[in-house]
Motif scaffolding. Sequence first.
Motif, mmCIF file in Angstrom:
data_model
loop_
_atom_site.group_PDB
_atom_site.id
_atom_site.type_symbol
_atom_site.label_atom_id
_atom_site.label_comp_id
_atom_site.label_asym_id
_atom_site.label_seq_id
_atom_site.Cartn_x
_atom_site.Cartn_y
_atom_site.Cartn_z
ATOM 1 N N ILE A 81 0.847 -1.187 0.000
ATOM 2 C CA ILE A 81 0.000 0.000 0.000
ATOM 3 C C ILE A 81 0.889 1.246 0.000
ATOM 4 C CG2 ILE A 81 -1.549 1.332 1.506
ATOM 5 C CD1 ILE A 81 -2.790 -1.396 2.294
ATOM 6 N N ARG A 88 -1.471 7.129 0.729
ATOM 7 C CA ARG A 88 -2.853 6.669 0.875
ATOM 8 C C ARG A 88 -3.118 6.250 2.321
ATOM 9 N NH1 ARG A 88 -4.832 0.606 -0.613
ATOM 10 N NH2 ARG A 88 -6.591 0.618 0.801
ATOM 11 N N ILE A 118 -0.378 9.635 -11.484
ATOM 12 C CA ILE A 118 -0.531 9.316 -10.060
ATOM 13 C C ILE A 118 -1.915 8.768 -9.770
ATOM 14 C CG2 ILE A 118 -1.221 11.633 -9.310
ATOM 15 C CD1 ILE A 118 0.702 11.076 -6.865
ATOM 16 N N ILE A 119 -2.891 9.168 -10.558
ATOM 17 C CA ILE A 119 -4.224 8.572 -10.424
ATOM 18 C C ILE A 119 -4.144 7.085 -10.759
ATOM 19 C CG2 ILE A 119 -6.492 8.451 -11.550
ATOM 20 C CD1 ILE A 119 -6.470 11.536 -11.604
ATOM 21 N N ASN A 120 -3.430 6.748 -11.814
ATOM 22 C CA ASN A 120 -3.292 5.339 -12.194
ATOM 23 C C ASN A 120 -2.555 4.536 -11.117
ATOM 24 O OD1 ASN A 120 -4.611 5.507 -14.673
ATOM 25 N ND2 ASN A 120 -3.059 4.281 -15.706
ATOM 26 N N GLN A 162 -2.192 5.239 -7.809
ATOM 27 C CA GLN A 162 -2.995 5.114 -6.595
ATOM 28 C C GLN A 162 -4.240 4.272 -6.827
ATOM 29 O OE1 GLN A 162 -2.015 5.912 -3.725
ATOM 30 N NE2 GLN A 162 -0.454 7.487 -3.997
ATOM 31 N N GLY A 163 -4.904 4.499 -7.927
ATOM 32 C CA GLY A 163 -6.091 3.705 -8.234
ATOM 33 C C GLY A 163 -5.754 2.241 -8.439
ATOM 34 N N GLY A 164 -4.682 1.985 -9.156
ATOM 35 C CA GLY A 164 -4.271 0.606 -9.389
ATOM 36 C C GLY A 164 -3.963 -0.104 -8.077
ATOM 37 N N VAL A 216 -5.181 0.614 -5.032
ATOM 38 C CA VAL A 216 -6.412 0.383 -4.264
ATOM 39 C C VAL A 216 -7.181 -0.805 -4.844
ATOM 40 C CG1 VAL A 216 -8.680 1.325 -3.669
ATOM 41 C CG2 VAL A 216 -6.644 2.761 -3.475
ATOM 42 N N VAL A 217 -7.326 -0.814 -6.165
ATOM 43 C CA VAL A 217 -8.095 -1.887 -6.795
ATOM 44 C C VAL A 217 -7.386 -3.235 -6.623
ATOM 45 C CG1 VAL A 217 -9.064 -2.741 -8.956
ATOM 46 C CG2 VAL A 217 -9.162 -0.292 -8.430
ATOM 47 N N ARG A 272 -11.868 1.475 -0.091
ATOM 48 C CA ARG A 272 -10.494 1.871 0.192
ATOM 49 C C ARG A 272 -10.246 1.900 1.701
ATOM 50 N NH1 ARG A 272 -8.450 8.119 0.315
ATOM 51 N NH2 ARG A 272 -6.710 7.718 1.729
ATOM 52 N N THR A 313 -15.994 -4.693 -5.603
ATOM 53 C CA THR A 313 -15.172 -4.177 -6.701
ATOM 54 C C THR A 313 -15.538 -4.868 -8.014
ATOM 55 O OG1 THR A 313 -13.396 -3.837 -5.089
ATOM 56 C CG2 THR A 313 -12.792 -3.743 -7.419
ATOM 57 N N GLN A 328 -10.376 0.592 -15.981
ATOM 58 C CA GLN A 328 -9.867 1.964 -15.892
ATOM 59 C C GLN A 328 -10.862 2.886 -15.192
ATOM 60 O OE1 GLN A 328 -6.664 2.875 -16.844
ATOM 61 N NE2 GLN A 328 -7.177 4.712 -15.662
ATOM 62 N N ILE A 339 -12.781 2.211 -12.533
ATOM 63 C CA ILE A 339 -12.643 2.141 -11.075
ATOM 64 C C ILE A 339 -11.259 2.598 -10.642
ATOM 65 C CG2 ILE A 339 -11.974 -0.297 -10.968
ATOM 66 C CD1 ILE A 339 -13.898 -0.374 -8.458
ATOM 67 N N ILE A 340 -10.264 2.409 -11.491
ATOM 68 C CA ILE A 340 -8.935 2.940 -11.187
ATOM 69 C C ILE A 340 -9.001 4.461 -11.134
ATOM 70 C CG2 ILE A 340 -6.639 3.328 -12.197
ATOM 71 C CD1 ILE A 340 -6.650 0.378 -13.065
ATOM 72 N N GLN A 386 -11.020 5.509 -7.834
ATOM 73 C CA GLN A 386 -10.233 5.315 -6.612
ATOM 74 C C GLN A 386 -8.991 6.191 -6.602
ATOM 75 O OE1 GLN A 386 -11.251 3.782 -4.071
ATOM 76 N NE2 GLN A 386 -12.804 2.340 -4.765
ATOM 77 N N GLY A 387 -8.301 6.240 -7.717
ATOM 78 C CA GLY A 387 -7.107 7.079 -7.793
ATOM 79 C C GLY A 387 -7.445 8.547 -7.608
ATOM 80 N N GLY A 388 -8.506 8.984 -8.269
ATOM 81 C CA GLY A 388 -8.925 10.375 -8.135
ATOM 82 C C GLY A 388 -9.254 10.724 -6.700
ATOM 83 N N VAL A 439 -8.079 9.256 -3.913
ATOM 84 C CA VAL A 439 -6.861 9.273 -3.100
ATOM 85 C C VAL A 439 -6.087 10.574 -3.342
ATOM 86 C CG1 VAL A 439 -4.601 8.209 -2.732
ATOM 87 C CG2 VAL A 439 -6.625 6.774 -2.959
ATOM 88 N N VAL A 440 -5.922 10.917 -4.613
ATOM 89 C CA VAL A 440 -5.141 12.111 -4.932
ATOM 90 C C VAL A 440 -5.845 13.370 -4.431
ATOM 91 C CG1 VAL A 440 -4.141 13.486 -6.792
ATOM 92 C CG2 VAL A 440 -4.040 10.995 -6.904
#
Lengths: 189, 189
Positions: A102, A106, A154-156, A158-160, A162-163, B106, B125, B152, B154-155, B158-160, B162-163
């Motif tokens: 992790i 986050r 960074i979205i990819n 962090q999102g990656g 989490v998923v 998350r 998920t 993509q 959900i990535i 979730q990424g959005g 977190v950021v």
Amino acid sequence: MRPPKVEDQQLLEGLMGVLRSKGYDGASLNDLASSSGLKKASLYHRFPGGKKEIAGAVLQYVSEWIDSHIKQILFNKDLPPAERLGKAIQNIDALYDRGNEICIIRALSMDTGITLFAEQLKQGTTQWIESFKSLGLDMGFTEAEAQKKALQVIINVQGGLVVSKAMGDNAPFEHALKGILEMYQLKEV
Amino acid sequence: MRPPKVEDQQLLEGLMGVLRSKGYDGASLNDLASSSGLKKASLYHRFPGGKKEIAGAVLQYVSEWIDSHIKQILFNKDLPPAERLGKAIQNIDALYDRGNEICIIRALSMDTGITLFAEQLKQGTTQWIESFKSLGLDMGFTEAEAQKKALQVIINVQGGLVVSKAMGDNAPFEHALKGILEMYQLKEV
DNA sequence: GTCTATAATATGATAGAC
DNA sequence: GTCTATCATATTATAGAC
């Protein structure tokens, strides 16, 4: 002065490991002590401010990691941009152990962490985005394009993460990293 | 039987609010009780299994939310795909209060939560991804394309989130949602 | 600098009155 | 079904020996 039983870097690595997997509230002082090989009271000697100071030091350590493993790589004009990107992505893949770990940003971005470390969390994230933005500019993208791509990086990531954690499967994270390369029109790590 | 002081749905909404902002370890029984308007002992009456049962019930509630606000929207063949997508994204934007709220998946995906709720986290998920995959197929994308886009989605969400939380700024999340819309408008027949 | 022992507090959980 | 009161344990933090 008596030499420390555990060196700073090793100590911080252990502490970071606990904080990123358990979060600020979930990481007890005993957890943190065990991870580092020190006893609780010794941790207080090294970090008189307790858990708050520990997490702050870990965030500082992370900021230095981003600087040396991402920023300095991506800003290095002696290498072609594609090569810089490949190295940075490799470092990121290793940092998160291919999606198994992790991200500390986050982990510390829940209520308590935001209250205590808002500035450091924002700074680390900004540092990351600015580095990729610089790469995009060097690749010839416009200011707006470079900014947009950097944010998507960074979205990819962090999102990656989490998923992948929620699914119990590294594939989403690895897919997200591949998506970053495609975004910059590259195909190999 | 004496009627409950707080109805199930209202109760679960309050409990979810605490869990998503504080996480499993950070949410104390007193926090959970306050949020719901009940006292701690009354919470134990409604959820004899304690915090674990509370979080499990919240995850079940979330699964039902995904079903009604995403799955049933995206599977509804009576509406054109683009319209379904718009509605689903609106629901998602509202669920996370435009990027201000943390996702419960998350929040419960740290060590403790994974240990206790791996199956439910994975199921929620998957449910989400499958819904968007169905949309992609209805839009004429291939199986592989639809799957890739759904992942993509959900990535990005979730990424959005977190950021945005780390930056203290909703813009990344709103950008990530816009990216989802763009992703589905690139289709050419 | 590190340790054992311990204090002070918070937390998960239960008993029993209403 | 909800409440006050309470227990047992875990947690943050400190004192003092080595």
